[in-house]
Design a protein around this motif. Structure first.
Motif, PDB file in Angstrom:
ATOM      1  N   ALA A  40     -34.928  39.402 -15.191  1.00  0.00           N
ATOM      2  CA  ALA A  40     -35.903  39.634 -16.255  1.00  0.00           C
ATOM      3  C   ALA A  40     -36.526  38.305 -16.692  1.00  0.00           C
ATOM      4  O   ALA A  40     -35.911  37.248 -16.566  1.00  0.00           O
ATOM      5  N   HIS A  41     -37.746  38.368 -17.199  1.00  0.00           N
ATOM      6  CA  HIS A  41     -38.500  37.228 -17.726  1.00  0.00           C
ATOM      7  C   HIS A  41     -38.916  36.229 -16.650  1.00  0.00           C
ATOM      8  O   HIS A  41     -39.308  35.116 -16.974  1.00  0.00           O
ATOM      9  N   SER A  42     -38.842  36.617 -15.390  1.00  0.00           N
ATOM     10  CA  SER A  42     -39.246  35.732 -14.297  1.00  0.00           C
ATOM     11  C   SER A  42     -40.757  35.770 -14.110  1.00  0.00           C
ATOM     12  O   SER A  42     -41.446  36.675 -14.585  1.00  0.00           O
ATOM     13  N   SER A  43     -41.238  34.775 -13.385  1.00  0.00           N
ATOM     14  CA  SER A  43     -42.637  34.723 -12.986  1.00  0.00           C
ATOM     15  C   SER A  43     -42.718  33.953 -11.672  1.00  0.00           C
ATOM     16  O   SER A  43     -41.765  33.274 -11.282  1.00  0.00           O
ATOM     17  N   PHE A  44     -43.844  34.073 -10.997  1.00  0.00           N
ATOM     18  CA  PHE A  44     -44.053  33.358  -9.741  1.00  0.00           C
ATOM     19  C   PHE A  44     -45.506  32.913  -9.727  1.00  0.00           C
ATOM     20  O   PHE A  44     -46.417  33.743  -9.800  1.00  0.00           O
ATOM     21  N   GLY A 101     -38.701  47.316 -13.814  1.00  0.00           N
ATOM     22  CA  GLY A 101     -39.474  46.166 -14.248  1.00  0.00           C
ATOM     23  C   GLY A 101     -40.944  46.526 -14.360  1.00  0.00           C
ATOM     24  O   GLY A 101     -41.436  47.414 -13.669  1.00  0.00           O
ATOM     25  N   ILE A 102     -41.627  45.851 -15.277  1.00  0.00           N
ATOM     26  CA  ILE A 102     -43.070  46.002 -15.461  1.00  0.00           C
ATOM     27  C   ILE A 102     -43.675  44.621 -15.269  1.00  0.00           C
ATOM     28  O   ILE A 102     -43.262  43.658 -15.916  1.00  0.00           O
ATOM     29  N   LEU A 103     -44.642  44.524 -14.355  1.00  0.00           N
ATOM     30  CA  LEU A 103     -45.219  43.234 -13.980  1.00  0.00           C
ATOM     31  C   LEU A 103     -46.714  43.203 -14.163  1.00  0.00           C
ATOM     32  O   LEU A 103     -47.389  44.197 -13.937  1.00  0.00           O
ATOM     33  N   GLU A 104     -47.196  42.024 -14.515  1.00  0.00           N
ATOM     34  CA  GLU A 104     -48.632  41.774 -14.559  1.00  0.00           C
ATOM     35  C   GLU A 104     -48.978  40.836 -13.412  1.00  0.00           C
ATOM     36  O   GLU A 104     -48.375  39.780 -13.273  1.00  0.00           O
ATOM     37  N   TRP A 135     -47.698  36.445 -10.601  1.00  0.00           N
ATOM     38  CA  TRP A 135     -47.169  37.570 -11.354  1.00  0.00           C
ATOM     39  C   TRP A 135     -46.159  37.086 -12.381  1.00  0.00           C
ATOM     40  O   TRP A 135     -45.630  35.980 -12.275  1.00  0.00           O
ATOM     41  N   ARG A 136     -45.943  37.972 -13.388  1.00  0.00           N
ATOM     42  CA  ARG A 136     -44.905  37.709 -14.398  1.00  0.00           C
ATOM     43  C   ARG A 136     -44.353  39.039 -14.872  1.00  0.00           C
ATOM     44  O   ARG A 136     -45.078  40.041 -14.966  1.00  0.00           O
ATOM     45  N   LEU A 137     -43.071  39.051 -15.160  1.00  0.00           N
ATOM     46  CA  LEU A 137     -42.427  40.247 -15.699  1.00  0.00           C
ATOM     47  C   LEU A 137     -42.761  40.364 -17.176  1.00  0.00           C
ATOM     48  O   LEU A 137     -42.701  39.379 -17.922  1.00  0.00           O
TER      49      LEU A 137
END
Length: 120
Positions: free
Chosen positions: A40-44, A60-63, A92-94
């Motif tokens: 959780a709370h990760s991003s790339f 998970g919900i991602l943008e 992307w980010r969670l």
């Protein structure tokens, strides 16, 4: 129909996306399947997709963000058809407190993806 997003490299070299669906009951020639979990709370940050694949989100919900600033949000059960292998890429980010659990289904180069764009 299952909600899907096609992410691709446009003629301008930037990643773009289209909303649509995957035809129900479609069979796709797949090479292999990979299961992955990201905390959780990760991003790339900015990257390209390495190979043509479906990314099927289980939790998970991602943008996802394109270089032009446009975004879309993936929810559990949505499918990302990732084909932006060149160009500027995406990031992307969670958005929620769940890990991103997903399945990568890598399809064969000549496979019909059965993506149906909205308003087609």
């Amino acid at each position: 129909m299952i909600k899907a997003y096609l992410m691709y490299t446009g003629n301008d070299g930037d990643s773009h996306f289209k909303t649509g669906s995957i035809a129900e009951g479609a069979l796709v020639k797949a090479d292999h399947v990979l299961f992955k979990e990201t905390p959780a709370h990760s991003s790339f940050d900015w990257h390209n997709d390495p190979i043509p694949q479906y990314v099927i989100t289980l939790s998970g919900i991602l943008e996802f963000t394109m270089k032009n600033g446009k975004t879309f949000v993936i929810h559990p059960g949505d499918i990302l058809l990732a084909t932006d292998h060149t160009g500027t890429g995406h990031k992307w980010r969670l958005l929620n407190d769940e890990p991103w659990k997903r399945i990568y289904a890598v399809f064969q180069e000549d496979a019909e993806t059965h993506f149906i764009p909205d308003n087609s």
